[in-house]
Design an enzyme around this catalytic site. Structure first.
Site, mmCIF file in Angstrom:
data_model
loop_
_atom_site.group_PDB
_atom_site.id
_atom_site.type_symbol
_atom_site.label_atom_id
_atom_site.label_comp_id
_atom_site.label_asym_id
_atom_site.label_seq_id
_atom_site.Cartn_x
_atom_site.Cartn_y
_atom_site.Cartn_z
ATOM 1 N N LYS A 79 0.847 -1.202 0.000
ATOM 2 C CA LYS A 79 0.000 0.000 0.000
ATOM 3 C C LYS A 79 0.875 1.242 0.000
ATOM 4 O O LYS A 79 0.614 2.203 -0.724
ATOM 5 C CB LYS A 79 -0.914 0.009 1.242
ATOM 6 N N GLN B 299 -4.688 -1.556 9.944
ATOM 7 C CA GLN B 299 -4.582 -2.843 9.246
ATOM 8 C C GLN B 299 -5.185 -3.966 10.101
ATOM 9 O O GLN B 299 -4.860 -4.094 11.282
ATOM 10 C CB GLN B 299 -3.102 -3.127 8.933
ATOM 11 N N ASP C 129 -10.913 2.926 4.235
ATOM 12 C CA ASP C 129 -11.225 1.506 4.101
ATOM 13 C C ASP C 129 -12.740 1.286 4.029
ATOM 14 O O ASP C 129 -13.188 0.203 3.669
ATOM 15 C CB ASP C 129 -10.682 0.729 5.315
#
Ligand code: NDP
Length: 281
Positions: free
Chosen positions: A49, A93, A116
């Protein structure tokens, strides 16, 4: 023989476009990724990422916290970035170490920076068709299908797996695009009956090569979200590619299918969040 849905190639194209868009902005968007612990797979995802973000001109900060980080410490860090005017996107994460309450942590992220799309507010907006920030994997899949001219309207789409980050938001996007959606999961009886109805089959279960030819209708579009290591340590999907590819009209490979599209969508969502929050249309 199924045509390959080449996520890698499309992701590269879209990232070039996004880079041009970022260059036009009067600021550099900033993405912060918080990683707790040293889960090997998560470290690789976070590194990918970061690399992709930097490639398109997004400033990327990785906060790597030790696995024994307390909930209070993590919440304090999230809060710091919630309040930082330079931070446009903030993600934690997953999975988190067991002592941390995932729901509480996700809910602590400012919904305007939740690139997200996991915050309950963004999940609710998706459910009611007022999409704001949407989970990257299903968004990337819709982009991939669109690019290949695959319309889901009026088709039967079966989703295997009902996680909050893949299966459920995937079903919502398919429904918004007028598919008839069948949701399946580990308690589904006669799974193959449900998957064989599918014109579009999306699989996100985390079981290496589980979906064999017996689960797939001839001519189906097959999207494999799974990322698993087989006994030899090789990355494999949830679909048995060798068996299913001859049956499918289109199919995603693993790797180079859904994975690169997920990252690209995350970057697109970061730029979108930056523009909304900073009042640029
Ligand atoms: P989760 O473990 O959160 O969810 C798995 C889902 O699959 C659950 O809903 C579970 O059902 C269902 N399931 C498990 N076994 C079966 C079975 N035998 N038959 C039917 N359904 C089953 O996984 P995620 O959604 O987070 O991830 C799924 C896979 O996708 C993983 O391999 C992950 O690594 C990968 N992934 C890939 C991404 C990418 O960018 N390519 C991004 C995110 C994930 P139940 O709810 O009943 O337990």
């Amino acid at each position: 023989m199924g045509e390959i849905l080449d996520g890698r190639a499309l992701a590269d194209q879209l990232q070039i476009k996004l880079k041009e868009e970022v260059e036009q902005l009067p600021f550099s968007p900033k993405l912060v990724v918080i990683l707790v612990g040293d889960d090997g797979a998560s470290e690789i995802y976070v590194r990918n990422k970061k690399r992709a973000a930097e490639k398109v001109g997004i400033i990327s900060v990785v906060e790597n916290l030790p696995k024994e980080t307390s909930e209070a410490e993590l919440l304090a860090l999230i809060n710091r970035y919630n309040e930082d005017p330079e931070t446009d996107g903030l993600i934690v994460q997953l999975p988190l170490p067991a002592h941390l309450n995932e729901e509480k942590i996700i809910s602590a992220v400012d919904p305007a920076k939740d690139v997200d799309g996991f915050h309950p507010e963004n999940a609710g907006l998706l459910l009611t068709g007022k999409n704001q920030l949407v989970p990257s994997t299903p968004l990337g899949i819709m982009t991939l299908l669109n690019h290949y001219g695959i319309s889901v309207a009026g088709k039967i789409a079966t989703v295997v797996g009902r996680s909050n980050i893949v299966g459920k938001p995937m079903a919502q996007l398919l429904l918004q695009n007028d598919a008839t959606v069948i949701m399946t999961h580990s308690k589904t009886k006669n799974l193959a009956e449900m998957t064989k109805l599918a014109d579009i089959l999306i699989v996100a279960i985390g079981r290496g090569q589980f979906i064999t030819a017996d689960y797939v209708k001839e001519g189906a579009v097959v999207v494999d979200v799974g990322m698993n290591r087989n006994a030899e340590g090789k990355l494999v999907g949830d679909v048995d590619f060798k068996q299913v590819e001859p049956l499918a009209s289109f199919i995603t490979p693993v790797p180079k299918g859904v994975g690169p599209m997920t990252i690209t969508s995350l970057l697109q969502q970061t730029v979108k969040a930056a523009k909304i929050r900073r009042g640029i249309s």
